[in-house]
Design an enzyme around this catalytic site. Structure first.
Site, mmCIF file in Angstrom:
data_model
loop_
_atom_site.group_PDB
_atom_site.id
_atom_site.type_symbol
_atom_site.label_atom_id
_atom_site.label_comp_id
_atom_site.label_asym_id
_atom_site.label_seq_id
_atom_site.Cartn_x
_atom_site.Cartn_y
_atom_site.Cartn_z
ATOM 1 N N TYR A 296 0.792 -1.234 0.000
ATOM 2 C CA TYR A 296 0.000 0.000 0.000
ATOM 3 C C TYR A 296 0.827 1.289 0.000
ATOM 4 C CZ TYR A 296 -3.734 -3.294 1.092
ATOM 5 O OH TYR A 296 -4.618 -4.337 1.043
ATOM 6 N N ASN B 79 -13.461 3.428 -1.356
ATOM 7 C CA ASN B 79 -12.602 2.254 -1.179
ATOM 8 C C ASN B 79 -13.123 1.557 0.079
ATOM 9 O OD1 ASN B 79 -10.695 0.311 -0.770
ATOM 10 N ND2 ASN B 79 -8.924 1.645 -1.046
ATOM 11 N N HIS C 44 -15.416 -7.158 -0.541
ATOM 12 C CA HIS C 44 -15.544 -8.572 -0.910
ATOM 13 C C HIS C 44 -16.628 -9.295 -0.116
ATOM 14 C CE1 HIS C 44 -11.758 -7.322 -2.580
ATOM 15 N NE2 HIS C 44 -11.218 -7.207 -1.386
ATOM 16 N N ASP D 206 -25.776 -2.648 -1.209
ATOM 17 C CA ASP D 206 -27.169 -2.165 -1.261
ATOM 18 C C ASP D 206 -27.231 -0.653 -1.062
ATOM 19 O OD1 ASP D 206 -28.224 -4.682 -1.701
ATOM 20 O OD2 ASP D 206 -28.854 -5.009 0.384
ATOM 21 N N HIS E 140 -9.385 0.773 -5.633
ATOM 22 C CA HIS E 140 -8.483 -0.047 -4.819
ATOM 23 C C HIS E 140 -7.059 0.363 -5.099
ATOM 24 C CE1 HIS E 140 -11.731 -2.440 -3.397
ATOM 25 N NE2 HIS E 140 -12.170 -2.533 -4.642
ATOM 26 N N ILE E 141 -6.302 0.524 -4.036
ATOM 27 C CA ILE E 141 -4.906 0.950 -4.151
ATOM 28 C C ILE E 141 -4.080 -0.155 -4.818
ATOM 29 C CG2 ILE E 141 -2.855 1.573 -2.787
ATOM 30 C CD1 ILE E 141 -4.971 2.602 -0.640
ATOM 31 N N SER E 142 -4.267 -1.369 -4.346
ATOM 32 C CA SER E 142 -3.512 -2.506 -4.875
ATOM 33 C C SER E 142 -4.264 -3.129 -6.054
ATOM 34 C CB SER E 142 -3.316 -3.554 -3.775
ATOM 35 O OG SER E 142 -4.566 -4.094 -3.381
ATOM 36 N N ARG F 59 -10.102 -11.674 -3.137
ATOM 37 C CA ARG F 59 -10.115 -10.235 -3.444
ATOM 38 C C ARG F 59 -10.588 -9.952 -4.871
ATOM 39 N NH1 ARG F 59 -7.380 -8.042 1.018
ATOM 40 N NH2 ARG F 59 -5.806 -9.498 1.789
HETATM 41 C C1 DQA Z 1 -7.930 -2.617 -0.818
HETATM 42 C C2 DQA Z 1 -7.940 -4.075 -1.281
HETATM 43 C C3 DQA Z 1 -8.757 -4.928 -0.335
HETATM 44 O O1 DQA Z 1 -8.762 -6.283 -0.765
HETATM 45 C C4 DQA Z 1 -8.153 -4.887 1.051
HETATM 46 O O2 DQA Z 1 -8.957 -5.624 1.958
HETATM 47 C C5 DQA Z 1 -7.932 -3.502 1.538
HETATM 48 C C6 DQA Z 1 -7.454 -2.482 0.605
HETATM 49 C C7 DQA Z 1 -7.029 -1.740 -1.708
HETATM 50 O O3 DQA Z 1 -7.216 -0.522 -1.669
HETATM 51 O O4 DQA Z 1 -6.147 -2.253 -2.398
HETATM 52 O O5 DQA Z 1 -8.046 -3.216 2.731
HETATM 53 O O6 DQA Z 1 -9.250 -2.109 -0.927
#
Ligand code: DQA
Length: 137
Positions: free
Chosen positions: A23, A72, A78, A85, A98-100, A109
């Site tokens: 991250y 985010n 997940h 909803d 999502h950052i990753s 994921r």
């Molecule tokens: C995340 C990816 C998710 O799978 C993880 O649980 C996170 C960060 C991301 O920003 O990459 O907490 O949302």
């Protein structure tokens, strides 16, 4: 002036120290200052919570008069039918970030319950993903 909200879910308050190889080293607060300077014509609001219901309450609160929401939902992405909803129940368009690159990680994921209710999804570009999401609105 456009009103854009950023809503971050669980553990994102630990950005900068949390798994930096995934991250990065930057705190969200430091990044957010830079983002606000980059988009002087946007009125930003920022909310982070580790609690599912608080995220839902925030979406209800901002979901009818903002121009866009950058969400985010972190791990709740997940698992949370209720956040999915909530996104479907509001009027303001939501971009999921999502950052990753979640698709390059564990299989659990790879599924987002929220994405089908979003305008679009930005994945894997680090914090730059939030900049890109702001450009959408
Ligand atoms: C995340 C990816 C998710 O799978 C993880 O649980 C996170 C960060 C991301 O920003 O990459 O907490 O949302």
């Amino acid at each position: 002036m456009k009103k854009i909200a950023i809503v971050n879910g669980p553990n994102l308050n630990l950005l900068g120290t949390r798994e930096p190889e995934i991250y990065g080293n930057q705190t969200f607060e430091a990044y957010f200052e830079r983002l606000q300077m980059k988009f002087p014509n946007v009125e930003f609001s920022y909310f982070q919570s580790n609690v599912e219901g608080e995220i839902i309450n925030k979406l209800h609160e901002i979901g009818f008069d903002f121009d866009g929401i950058v969400l985010n939902a972190a791990g709740y992405t997940h698992t949370s039918v209720s956040i999915a909803d909530a996104v479907k129940s509001i009027k303001t368009p939501v971009v999921e970030v999502h950052i990753s690159n979640v698709y390059a990680r564990e299989e659990f994921r790879c599924k987002s319950l929220i994405a089908p209710n979003c305008k679009g999804v930005i994945v894997g570009f680090g914090l730059l993903g939030y900049d890109l999401a702001v450009e959408v609105f």
